[in-house]
Design an enzyme around this catalytic site. Structure first.
Site, PDB file in Angstrom:
ATOM      1  N   PRO A   1     -19.478  17.834 -25.579  1.00 26.49           N
ATOM      2  CA  PRO A   1     -20.573  16.897 -25.292  1.00 26.49           C
ATOM      3  C   PRO A   1     -21.114  16.253 -26.575  1.00 26.49           C
ATOM      4  O   PRO A   1     -21.773  15.215 -26.511  1.00 26.49           O
ATOM      5  CB  PRO A   1     -21.656  17.766 -24.646  1.00 26.49           C
ATOM      6  CG  PRO A   1     -20.990  19.039 -24.254  1.00 26.49           C
ATOM      7  CD  PRO A   1     -19.824  19.214 -25.179  1.00 26.49           C
TER       8      PRO A   1
ATOM      9  N   GLU B   1     -21.709  27.611 -23.883  1.00 27.10           N
ATOM     10  CA  GLU B   1     -22.634  26.681 -24.540  1.00 27.10           C
ATOM     11  C   GLU B   1     -21.933  25.834 -25.595  1.00 27.10           C
ATOM     12  O   GLU B   1     -22.458  24.802 -26.021  1.00 27.10           O
ATOM     13  CB  GLU B   1     -23.794  27.444 -25.180  1.00 27.10           C
ATOM     14  CG  GLU B   1     -24.869  27.887 -24.183  1.00 27.10           C
ATOM     15  CD  GLU B   1     -25.344  26.754 -23.285  1.00 27.10           C
ATOM     16  OE1 GLU B   1     -25.972  25.826 -23.811  1.00 27.10           O
ATOM     17  OE2 GLU B   1     -25.079  26.807 -22.065  1.00 27.10           O
TER      18      GLU B   1
ATOM     19  N   ARG C   1      -0.723   6.741 -19.838  1.00 24.73           N
ATOM     20  CA  ARG C   1      -0.563   5.378 -19.322  1.00 24.73           C
ATOM     21  C   ARG C   1      -0.338   4.361 -20.441  1.00 24.73           C
ATOM     22  O   ARG C   1       0.127   3.255 -20.189  1.00 24.73           O
ATOM     23  CB  ARG C   1      -1.786   4.970 -18.501  1.00 24.73           C
ATOM     24  CG  ARG C   1      -2.009   5.834 -17.269  1.00 24.73           C
ATOM     25  CD  ARG C   1      -3.227   5.375 -16.487  1.00 24.73           C
ATOM     26  NE  ARG C   1      -3.072   4.015 -16.034  1.00 24.73           N
ATOM     27  CZ  ARG C   1      -2.476   3.664 -14.894  1.00 24.73           C
ATOM     28  NH1 ARG C   1      -2.005   4.595 -14.101  1.00 24.73           N
ATOM     29  NH2 ARG C   1      -2.343   2.409 -14.569  1.00 24.73           N
TER      30      ARG C   1
ATOM     31  N   ASP D   1      -3.064  -4.715 -17.572  1.00 24.98           N
ATOM     32  CA  ASP D   1      -3.413  -5.877 -18.391  1.00 24.98           C
ATOM     33  C   ASP D   1      -4.758  -6.441 -17.985  1.00 24.98           C
ATOM     34  O   ASP D   1      -5.545  -6.850 -18.823  1.00 24.98           O
ATOM     35  CB  ASP D   1      -2.343  -6.964 -18.261  1.00 24.98           C
ATOM     36  CG  ASP D   1      -1.112  -6.600 -19.064  1.00 24.98           C
ATOM     37  OD1 ASP D   1      -0.084  -7.255 -18.879  1.00 24.98           O
ATOM     38  OD2 ASP D   1      -1.198  -5.653 -19.857  1.00 24.98           O
TER      39      ASP D   1
END
Ligand code: 9D3
Length: 254
Positions: free
Chosen positions: A87, A114, A152, A167
């Site tokens: 995070p 944590e 990808r 695209d």
């Protein structure tokens, strides 16, 4: 490209890695992915990977030793780019995905609890990445997000039909609406222009709808992207239509 994933939940990955895109990429040798169990690199009888935080407070912290040993042993002389899903990381976007896709070898480290002992970040992490400002339980889903988005971008992984769609995202606008059979669903008809066979008109309609969707749902994307003259004209059309349809304008007309 090779990707190593390190996690205490390796069992989360096989179904994901078997999905068609990733599975095909692995089959064709374009992509090699290996998932490693962090507990394999522990040294105590209980295979523990966490401990209480120095300084107190709630929750548990992942200990440094298994991570440092795992990264060193899995690297095995190579120098993979090591990413900790956290995070505290920089938020993932299309540019970062394409940048990571140019690396021949990646190592994705999935934190839990944590967080991980800061010495891991200091000594064996090149970069911390987050997938967005919301709380998840660990880095496994974010690692899958990275694997899929990066895959990808590897030449040859995505077929030709798909790459056209790809695209249009790079184009910086949202996609236009899509329709398939039947022509009527719950009283809603397919827009007539899509049945006309007039490909120039269809193309213009789609570009206008893309602009409309972006203006309404993601205006932030429009501000970051220069518009050409045709697009400016379409946007002006959209704005005047939106005005004509608004309740205020209807009230003013009467
Ligand atoms: C509720 C605990 N939070 C206290 C401020 C901190 C916190 C610690 C560990 C929040 C989430 C996590 C576990 N999440 C990840 O490891 C994680 C994550 C995420 O939660 N959101 C977006 N991207 C990522 S990448 C890794």
């Amino acid at each position: 490209m090779r990707i190593d994933v390190v996690t205490i939940f390796p069992e989360l990955f096989p179904a994901f890695l078997a999905t068609s895109l990733i599975g095909r990429a692995a089959q064709s040798g374009l992509l090699e992915i290996e998932v490693h169990d962090l507990r394999h690199y522990t040294k105590d009888r209980h295979r523990s990977v966490d401990d209480e935080p120095y300084g107190g407070g709630g929750g548990m912290v992942m200990t440094a030793q298994p991570w440092i040993d795992a990264v060193e042993q899995i690297s095995g002389g190579a120098t993979p780019w090591r990413v900790l899903l956290s995070p505290q990381g920089r938020r993932l976007d299309d540019r970062k995905v394409r940048e990571l896709a140019t690396r021949p070898q990646l190592m994705l480290l999935c934190g839990r609890y944590e967080g991980v002992d800061e010495r891991v970040v200091e000594h064996v992490v090149d970069e911390e990445i987050s997938v967005g400002d919301y709380v998840l339980s660990g880095g496994e889903l974010p690692a899958m997000v990275l694997v899929e988005s990066i895959s990808r971008q590897i030449p040859g992984v995505v077929g030709l039909a798909d790459s056209v769609v790809q695209d249009s995202f790079r184009d910086g606008l949202l996609d236009h609406p899509h329709y398939t059979r039947p022509r009527n669903v719950a009283g809603s008809e397919v827009p007539r222009v899509l049945l006309s066979g007039d490909h120039a008109a269809i193309d213009r309609w789609r570009r206008k709808q893309s602009l409309r969707a972006t203006l309404e749902k993601r205006p932030d994307l429009l501000h970051r992207r220069p518009l050409d003259l045709g697009e400016e004209a379409l946007l002006e059309e959209i704005r005047s239509e939106a005005g004509a349809e608004s309740e205020v304008m209807k009230a003013e007309e009467t």
